[in-house]
Motif scaffolding. Structure first.
Motif, PDB file in Angstrom:
ATOM      1  N   LEU A  73     -25.620  46.431 -24.231  1.00  7.93           N
ATOM      2  CA  LEU A  73     -26.302  45.169 -23.389  1.00  7.93           C
ATOM      3  C   LEU A  73     -26.935  45.670 -22.256  1.00  7.93           C
ATOM      4  O   LEU A  73     -27.355  45.035 -21.486  1.00  7.93           O
ATOM      5  CB  LEU A  73     -25.031  44.538 -22.917  1.00  7.93           C
ATOM      6  CG  LEU A  73     -24.335  43.629 -24.076  1.00  7.93           C
ATOM      7  CD1 LEU A  73     -23.029  43.113 -23.600  1.00  7.93           C
ATOM      8  CD2 LEU A  73     -25.230  42.506 -24.684  1.00  7.93           C
ATOM      9  N   ASN A  74     -26.761  47.328 -22.133  1.00  2.45           N
ATOM     10  CA  ASN A  74     -27.208  47.699 -20.869  1.00  2.45           C
ATOM     11  C   ASN A  74     -26.681  47.326 -19.717  1.00  2.45           C
ATOM     12  O   ASN A  74     -27.179  47.028 -18.547  1.00  2.45           O
ATOM     13  CB  ASN A  74     -28.749  47.539 -20.782  1.00  2.45           C
ATOM     14  CG  ASN A  74     -29.240  48.653 -19.991  1.00  2.45           C
ATOM     15  OD1 ASN A  74     -28.954  49.490 -19.797  1.00  2.45           O
ATOM     16  ND2 ASN A  74     -30.706  48.207 -19.156  1.00  2.45           N
ATOM     17  N   TYR A  75     -25.397  47.273 -19.831  1.00  4.14           N
ATOM     18  CA  TYR A  75     -24.261  46.960 -18.619  1.00  4.14           C
ATOM     19  C   TYR A  75     -23.775  48.123 -18.228  1.00  4.14           C
ATOM     20  O   TYR A  75     -23.734  49.049 -18.832  1.00  4.14           O
ATOM     21  CB  TYR A  75     -23.486  45.845 -19.020  1.00  4.14           C
ATOM     22  CG  TYR A  75     -23.767  44.383 -19.037  1.00  4.14           C
ATOM     23  CD1 TYR A  75     -24.870  44.091 -19.594  1.00  4.14           C
ATOM     24  CD2 TYR A  75     -22.590  43.422 -19.174  1.00  4.14           C
ATOM     25  CE1 TYR A  75     -25.121  42.680 -19.929  1.00  4.14           C
ATOM     26  CE2 TYR A  75     -23.047  42.023 -19.165  1.00  4.14           C
ATOM     27  CZ  TYR A  75     -24.291  41.713 -19.542  1.00  4.14           C
ATOM     28  OH  TYR A  75     -24.372  40.431 -19.628  1.00  4.14           O
ATOM     29  N   LYS A  76     -22.924  47.930 -17.088  1.00  2.00           N
ATOM     30  CA  LYS A  76     -22.468  49.177 -16.402  1.00  2.00           C
ATOM     31  C   LYS A  76     -20.784  49.092 -17.027  1.00  2.00           C
ATOM     32  O   LYS A  76     -20.399  47.853 -17.158  1.00  2.00           O
ATOM     33  CB  LYS A  76     -22.140  48.927 -14.969  1.00  2.00           C
ATOM     34  CG  LYS A  76     -21.678  50.006 -14.074  1.00  2.00           C
ATOM     35  CD  LYS A  76     -21.797  50.063 -12.874  1.00  2.00           C
ATOM     36  CE  LYS A  76     -21.040  50.914 -11.765  1.00  2.00           C
ATOM     37  NZ  LYS A  76     -21.128  50.779 -10.584  1.00  2.00           N
TER      38      LYS A  76
ATOM     39  N   ASN B 268      -2.985  35.824 -24.041  1.00  2.00           N
ATOM     40  CA  ASN B 268      -3.651  34.570 -24.658  1.00  2.00           C
ATOM     41  C   ASN B 268      -4.219  33.607 -23.846  1.00  2.00           C
ATOM     42  O   ASN B 268      -4.911  32.724 -24.400  1.00  2.00           O
ATOM     43  CB  ASN B 268      -2.367  33.681 -25.410  1.00  2.00           C
ATOM     44  CG  ASN B 268      -1.978  34.648 -26.697  1.00  2.00           C
ATOM     45  OD1 ASN B 268      -2.977  35.204 -27.437  1.00  2.00           O
ATOM     46  ND2 ASN B 268      -0.749  34.759 -26.983  1.00  2.00           N
ATOM     47  N   ASP B 269      -4.332  33.768 -22.774  1.00  8.35           N
ATOM     48  CA  ASP B 269      -5.076  32.927 -21.363  1.00  8.35           C
ATOM     49  C   ASP B 269      -6.496  33.471 -21.557  1.00  8.35           C
ATOM     50  O   ASP B 269      -7.255  32.531 -20.934  1.00  8.35           O
ATOM     51  CB  ASP B 269      -4.627  32.923 -20.118  1.00  8.35           C
ATOM     52  CG  ASP B 269      -3.206  31.957 -20.030  1.00  8.35           C
ATOM     53  OD1 ASP B 269      -2.763  31.366 -20.933  1.00  8.35           O
ATOM     54  OD2 ASP B 269      -2.356  32.396 -19.063  1.00  8.35           O
ATOM     55  N   ALA B 270      -6.646  34.596 -22.054  1.00  6.86           N
ATOM     56  CA  ALA B 270      -8.369  34.818 -22.084  1.00  6.86           C
ATOM     57  C   ALA B 270      -9.034  34.033 -22.966  1.00  6.86           C
ATOM     58  O   ALA B 270      -8.632  33.152 -23.852  1.00  6.86           O
ATOM     59  CB  ALA B 270      -8.384  36.367 -22.964  1.00  6.86           C
ATOM     60  N   GLU B 271     -10.182  33.781 -22.396  1.00  7.14           N
ATOM     61  CA  GLU B 271     -11.040  32.743 -23.135  1.00  7.14           C
ATOM     62  C   GLU B 271     -11.542  33.004 -24.322  1.00  7.14           C
ATOM     63  O   GLU B 271     -11.739  32.154 -25.355  1.00  7.14           O
ATOM     64  CB  GLU B 271     -12.640  32.751 -22.278  1.00  7.14           C
ATOM     65  CG  GLU B 271     -12.386  32.416 -21.058  1.00  7.14           C
ATOM     66  CD  GLU B 271     -13.638  32.697 -20.163  1.00  7.14           C
ATOM     67  OE1 GLU B 271     -14.988  31.932 -20.002  1.00  7.14           O
ATOM     68  OE2 GLU B 271     -13.778  33.800 -19.500  1.00  7.14           O
ATOM     69  N   PHE B 272     -11.702  34.360 -24.833  1.00  8.03           N
ATOM     70  CA  PHE B 272     -11.826  34.727 -26.182  1.00  8.03           C
ATOM     71  C   PHE B 272     -10.933  35.719 -26.705  1.00  8.03           C
ATOM     72  O   PHE B 272     -10.302  36.564 -26.001  1.00  8.03           O
ATOM     73  CB  PHE B 272     -13.103  35.289 -26.223  1.00  8.03           C
ATOM     74  CG  PHE B 272     -14.373  34.433 -25.721  1.00  8.03           C
ATOM     75  CD1 PHE B 272     -14.765  33.346 -26.599  1.00  8.03           C
ATOM     76  CD2 PHE B 272     -14.591  34.496 -24.403  1.00  8.03           C
ATOM     77  CE1 PHE B 272     -15.878  32.636 -25.640  1.00  8.03           C
ATOM     78  CE2 PHE B 272     -15.665  33.860 -23.918  1.00  8.03           C
ATOM     79  CZ  PHE B 272     -16.307  32.611 -24.614  1.00  8.03           C
ATOM     80  N   LYS B 273     -10.660  35.523 -28.235  1.00  8.49           N
ATOM     81  CA  LYS B 273      -9.610  36.498 -28.742  1.00  8.49           C
ATOM     82  C   LYS B 273     -10.185  37.005 -29.912  1.00  8.49           C
ATOM     83  O   LYS B 273     -10.606  36.484 -30.524  1.00  8.49           O
ATOM     84  CB  LYS B 273      -8.248  35.740 -29.073  1.00  8.49           C
ATOM     85  CG  LYS B 273      -7.657  35.319 -27.681  1.00  8.49           C
ATOM     86  CD  LYS B 273      -6.868  33.807 -28.073  1.00  8.49           C
ATOM     87  CE  LYS B 273      -6.456  33.112 -26.862  1.00  8.49           C
ATOM     88  NZ  LYS B 273      -7.374  32.287 -26.041  1.00  8.49           N
ATOM     89  N   ILE B 274     -10.179  38.345 -29.970  1.00 10.96           N
ATOM     90  CA  ILE B 274     -10.955  39.093 -31.039  1.00 10.96           C
ATOM     91  C   ILE B 274      -9.674  39.905 -31.864  1.00 10.96           C
ATOM     92  O   ILE B 274      -8.988  40.729 -31.058  1.00 10.96           O
ATOM     93  CB  ILE B 274     -12.074  40.016 -30.711  1.00 10.96           C
ATOM     94  CG1 ILE B 274     -13.119  39.197 -29.848  1.00 10.96           C
ATOM     95  CG2 ILE B 274     -12.560  40.627 -31.747  1.00 10.96           C
ATOM     96  CD1 ILE B 274     -13.965  38.387 -30.771  1.00 10.96           C
TER      97      ILE B 274
ATOM     98  N   LEU C   9     -19.581  36.225 -27.698  1.00 12.75           N
ATOM     99  CA  LEU C   9     -19.933  35.983 -26.213  1.00 12.75           C
ATOM    100  C   LEU C   9     -21.376  35.297 -26.285  1.00 12.75           C
ATOM    101  O   LEU C   9     -21.866  34.707 -25.141  1.00 12.75           O
ATOM    102  CB  LEU C   9     -20.056  37.045 -25.368  1.00 12.75           C
ATOM    103  CG  LEU C   9     -18.611  37.708 -25.226  1.00 12.75           C
ATOM    104  CD1 LEU C   9     -18.510  38.932 -24.527  1.00 12.75           C
ATOM    105  CD2 LEU C   9     -17.694  36.652 -24.520  1.00 12.75           C
ATOM    106  N   PHE C  10     -22.242  35.877 -27.295  1.00 16.56           N
ATOM    107  CA  PHE C  10     -23.767  35.470 -26.801  1.00 16.56           C
ATOM    108  C   PHE C  10     -24.188  34.538 -28.154  1.00 16.56           C
ATOM    109  O   PHE C  10     -24.226  34.669 -29.043  1.00 16.56           O
ATOM    110  CB  PHE C  10     -24.474  36.770 -26.687  1.00 16.56           C
ATOM    111  CG  PHE C  10     -24.167  37.500 -25.708  1.00 16.56           C
ATOM    112  CD1 PHE C  10     -24.719  37.111 -24.217  1.00 16.56           C
ATOM    113  CD2 PHE C  10     -23.191  38.666 -25.707  1.00 16.56           C
ATOM    114  CE1 PHE C  10     -24.344  37.794 -23.198  1.00 16.56           C
ATOM    115  CE2 PHE C  10     -22.937  39.169 -24.530  1.00 16.56           C
ATOM    116  CZ  PHE C  10     -23.254  38.931 -23.342  1.00 16.56           C
TER     117      PHE C  10
END
Length: 173
Positions: free
Chosen positions: A24-27, A148-154, A172-173
């Protein structure tokens, strides 16, 4: 955007985080590494010399600093980070942050950590697979409500790092 990766030890937060940052070219920031840099000591040294309460206060401080960043960041947090100091709430309340729980089953974590225990001070003393299962199982039970409160679970079981990275991106995208 800030993508916060969470999960238990050996769930791949740092490795997947580095891969995502590259794609993603993120830090990429590993919160434990940041703490070590700021405190000029390893996490285990901070625990030993200043205690867990001090460590958790600093962890919460540095987490909140990162959550205020205007940069695009992949932030890998320690396994316990979401469980203390209202950190999970801080992550969820941050409008430009997305939280991702990299979920591994107990057998997967036991298998991975039995192989890596010499590099992990928290579990280096654990001798048997049975003891490791009990140790991790207790932690997962205590931490599950936060993770489990995380928005996304993988789910990461039986997936390569490449597959997990792709799944996170797709989610995410």
């Amino acid at each position: 955007m800030i993508i916060v990766l969470m999960g238990y030890m050996a769930s791949g937060k740092s490795t997947i985080g580095e891969r995502l940052a590259e794609k993603l070219n993120y830090k990429f920031i590993d919160l434990d590494d940041l703490i070590e840099e700021k405190e000029n000591a390893s996490v285990s040294e901070v625990f030993k010399t200043k205690g867990e309460i001090y460590f958790r206060k600093q962890e919460a401080l540095y987490l909140r600093e990162q959550l205020q960043s205007k940069e695009n960041i992949i932030l890998s947090v320690g396994g316990g980070t979401p469980c203390y100091s209202d950190n999970m709430k801080a992550i969820l309340d941050q409008k430009n942050a997305k939280s991702v729980y990299l979920r591994a089953s107990l057998p997967t974590l036991v298998e991975k950590l039995m192989r890596k225990k010499s590099t992990r001070p928290l579990i280096a003393h654990i001798e048997t697979e049975e003891a490791m299962t009990e140790f991790i199982g207790k932690h997962l039970f205590e931490r599950a409500q936060f993770y489990n409160d995380a928005e996304f679970k993988i789910a990461i079981d039986n997936k390569s790092k490449k597959e997990v990275t792709k799944e996170v991106l797709k989610t995410l995208f």
